[in-house]
Design an enzyme around this catalytic site. Sequence first.
Site, PDB file in Angstrom:
ATOM      1  N   SER A 127       0.827  -1.207   0.000  1.00 10.04           N
ATOM      2  CA  SER A 127       0.000   0.000   0.000  1.00 10.04           C
ATOM      3  C   SER A 127       0.858   1.252   0.000  1.00 10.04           C
ATOM      4  O   SER A 127       1.971   1.257   0.531  1.00 10.04           O
ATOM      5  CB  SER A 127      -0.887   0.004   1.257  1.00 10.04           C
ATOM      6  OG  SER A 127      -1.515   1.258   1.448  1.00 10.04           O
ATOM      7  N   TYR A 152      -2.183  -0.328  10.054  1.00  5.59           N
ATOM      8  CA  TYR A 152      -2.391  -0.888   8.708  1.00  5.59           C
ATOM      9  C   TYR A 152      -1.126  -0.749   7.875  1.00  5.59           C
ATOM     10  O   TYR A 152      -0.651  -1.716   7.258  1.00  5.59           O
ATOM     11  CB  TYR A 152      -3.563  -0.182   8.022  1.00  5.59           C
ATOM     12  CG  TYR A 152      -3.677  -0.511   6.549  1.00  5.59           C
ATOM     13  CD1 TYR A 152      -4.036  -1.785   6.135  1.00  5.59           C
ATOM     14  CD2 TYR A 152      -3.411   0.462   5.574  1.00  5.59           C
ATOM     15  CE1 TYR A 152      -4.128  -2.094   4.779  1.00  5.59           C
ATOM     16  CE2 TYR A 152      -3.499   0.161   4.234  1.00  5.59           C
ATOM     17  CZ  TYR A 152      -3.861  -1.116   3.830  1.00  5.59           C
ATOM     18  OH  TYR A 152      -3.946  -1.420   2.496  1.00  5.59           O
TER      19      TYR A 152
END
Length: 325
Positions: A127, A152
């Site tokens: 990501s 995350y």
Amino acid sequence: MKILVTGGAGFIGFHLSKRLLDDGHTVVGFDNLNDYYDVGLKYARLDVLKPYENYTFIKGDLADKGAVFALFENGAPDVVVNLGAQAGVRYSITNPDVYIESNIIGFFNILEACRRYPVKHLLFASSSSVYGNQEKTPFSTDDNVDHPISLYAATKKSNELMAFTYSHLYKIPATGLRFFTVYGPFGRPDMAYFGFTNKIMAGEPIKIFNNGDMYRDFTYVDDIVEGICNMLNCPPAADANGDRYKVYNIGNNKPEKLMYFIETLEKAIGKTAKKEFLPMQAGDVYQTYADVSDLMRDFGFKPATSIEEGLARFAAWYKEYYHIT
């Protein structure tokens, strides 16, 4: 080829699976169908894939090592695309446990399975969140990413480190994909553009963080899928140390101001939003901006769908899916 797509009922997993099936590959989808967002949307995606004779869906959890090993032992995939993960920056603030279970333990099980049942290529989702709040732009895969600002992001950085280690130790050809704010039809309702649309259609105010002063490198889902397809048959060549490992950015290489994105969405759905301006939320980043020079050099590919075109396609799908005239 026979391709295993984890997160197969997810947003990107669905679009990738459909493209692979259309291209004649055999696809096995694996997903736990959790209720992080509307499960009905996941089943709707699977309904589109069911008619394909070369598609198999298996419900299971990445954190279940036995289930993951059975996938490899029974299915013998040539290539694995690991898209299964707990997504969302803000959710990781309030529900950290699921990120460790899915993104760390789950990915560890995938790596162990690739070690025990060798594959030609492992591609895995990372990501743009790994870049944190760095001010240097555009973000390059050569940049230091040792300062994630959400759990995350930390799990995605950990995935990259874990994949490198397994690639080095067990000669697993592995490619990491740093996605930049993916959007499009059949998207995730927890993503801002989808949530904005729900609120706008209901006549409710949308929450705009940092008073709208944010930039995102929005990437249309078909561009993501095209990038992955270009890589499937091209595992990394060995570097000077003999390691077959590489990380790429997949982004539009053109950050858009959040307020312009909202204005474009309003035009696409034909309705003006009520707006509530708020300060920056914990874990959010000010800007994402992808350097895709490696992607262009190695594959001759660069995401190119404009947000005007992409949001128009999303709006058309949204109105059809929710029966809005």
